[in-house]
Design a protein around this motif. Structure first.
Motif, short mmCIF file in Angstrom:
data_model
loop_
_atom_site.label_atom_id
_atom_site.label_comp_id
_atom_site.label_asym_id
_atom_site.label_seq_id
_atom_site.Cartn_x
_atom_site.Cartn_y
_atom_site.Cartn_z
N HIS A 41 0.65 -1.12 -0.01
CA HIS A 41 0.13 0.09 -0.07
C HIS A 41 0.86 1.07 -0.01
O HIS A 41 0.62 2.22 -0.69
N ILE A 42 1.98 1.21 0.83
CA ILE A 42 2.87 2.49 1.04
C ILE A 42 3.44 2.71 -0.53
O ILE A 42 3.63 3.88 -0.86
N SER A 43 4.28 1.74 -1.21
CA SER A 43 4.76 1.70 -2.28
C SER A 43 3.71 2.30 -3.32
O SER A 43 4.15 3.16 -4.41
N GLN A 44 2.42 1.69 -3.41
CA GLN A 44 1.50 2.42 -4.41
C GLN A 44 0.89 3.80 -4.05
O GLN A 44 0.84 4.84 -5.03
N GLU A 45 0.94 4.11 -2.66
CA GLU A 45 0.65 5.55 -2.27
C GLU A 45 1.82 6.51 -2.79
O GLU A 45 1.36 7.47 -3.22
#
Length: 238
Positions: A41-45
């Motif tokens: 999720h963090i990498s996508q955000e």
């Protein structure tokens, strides 16, 4: 404090950017204790690969802000009174030894540099700003530096491990740091006059003041036994 700021020279710039953003969100309460820090999720955000995200999470873990759980899931840690007590107890003891060593090695050039930083702090008229915090770190780093690199690294570790508790304290009791600011001229004078007991007393007072106020917010009924034992062992009168 060994360096101003937390970014490591070997860390990727993207990792530092993500670390700073997550750290700010944790301090502001947007990411709460127990929340998962999901790499995907963090990498996508943030539009990056998982490699800098993993590095950012390792940096948060080193600060005590995150911990690895089941199957390497990273979650935000709780702030406990016991942890604050233990870290400040160690910090108080380490700082007292570092002060004694640094006082025997500090040079006129060190003291002059510290005086310039203090003058910059004074011109901010008591404003608890990002600039003041940076100057504050630099002030103490200059005084601690003669004690040696290992001592300075430990001071930086303790600083970052207690930073979230201090952030909460700044929001609820900003006047406390007004007292803290008033100690710096006295501390520098103690170094200039080679007054070791007074230098140790002021350094310890600043730490105890911040620690006890933080603990009273987290758990008013908690007795800071580590801090009390450190003070008894050092025999420093506040």
């Amino acid at each position: 404090m060994t360096k101003i700021g937390r970014a490591r020279p070997e860390a990727d710039l993207e990792a530092v950017r993500i670390y700073d953003a997550l750290r700010r969100r944790i301090f502001q309460g947007h990411i709460r204790p127990g929340d998962e820090l999901n790499q995907v999720h963090i990498s996508q955000e943030y539009g990056v690969s998982r490699t800098p995200v993993r590095e950012a999470l390792r940096m948060l873990q080193a600060d005590g802000l995150a911990e690895a759980r089941f199957k390497y899931r990273m979650t935000v840690t709780q702030v406990t009174a016991a942890e604050v007590d233990q870290i400040y107890g160690l910090w108080i003891a380490s700082q007292a030894v570092a002060t004694q060593i640094a006082l025997s090695r500090i040079t006129p050039a060190d003291l002059a540099a510290c005086r310039k930083v203090l003058e910059k702090m004074s011109r901010l008229n008591g404003e608890l700003s990002t600039q003041w915090r940076s100057l504050h770190l630099e002030f103490h780093y200059i005084l601690n530096r003669p004690a040696g690199e290992v001592f300075c690294e430990k001071m930086e570790e303790y600083w970052h491990r207690t930073e979230r508790a201090r952030f909460s304290l700044e929001q609820t009791s900003p006047s406390l740091f007004g007292d803290d600011r008033g100690d710096h001229s006295g501390l520098l004078h103690a170094y200039e006059t080679q007054n070791m007991k007074e230098a140790q007393r002021i350094n310890t007072l600043q730490l105890v003041r911040s620690a006890t106020a933080s603990i009273s917010i987290i758990d008013p009924g908690y007795t800071p036994v580590c801090i009390q034992n450190a003070l008894e062992a050092l025999r420093i009168r506040l």
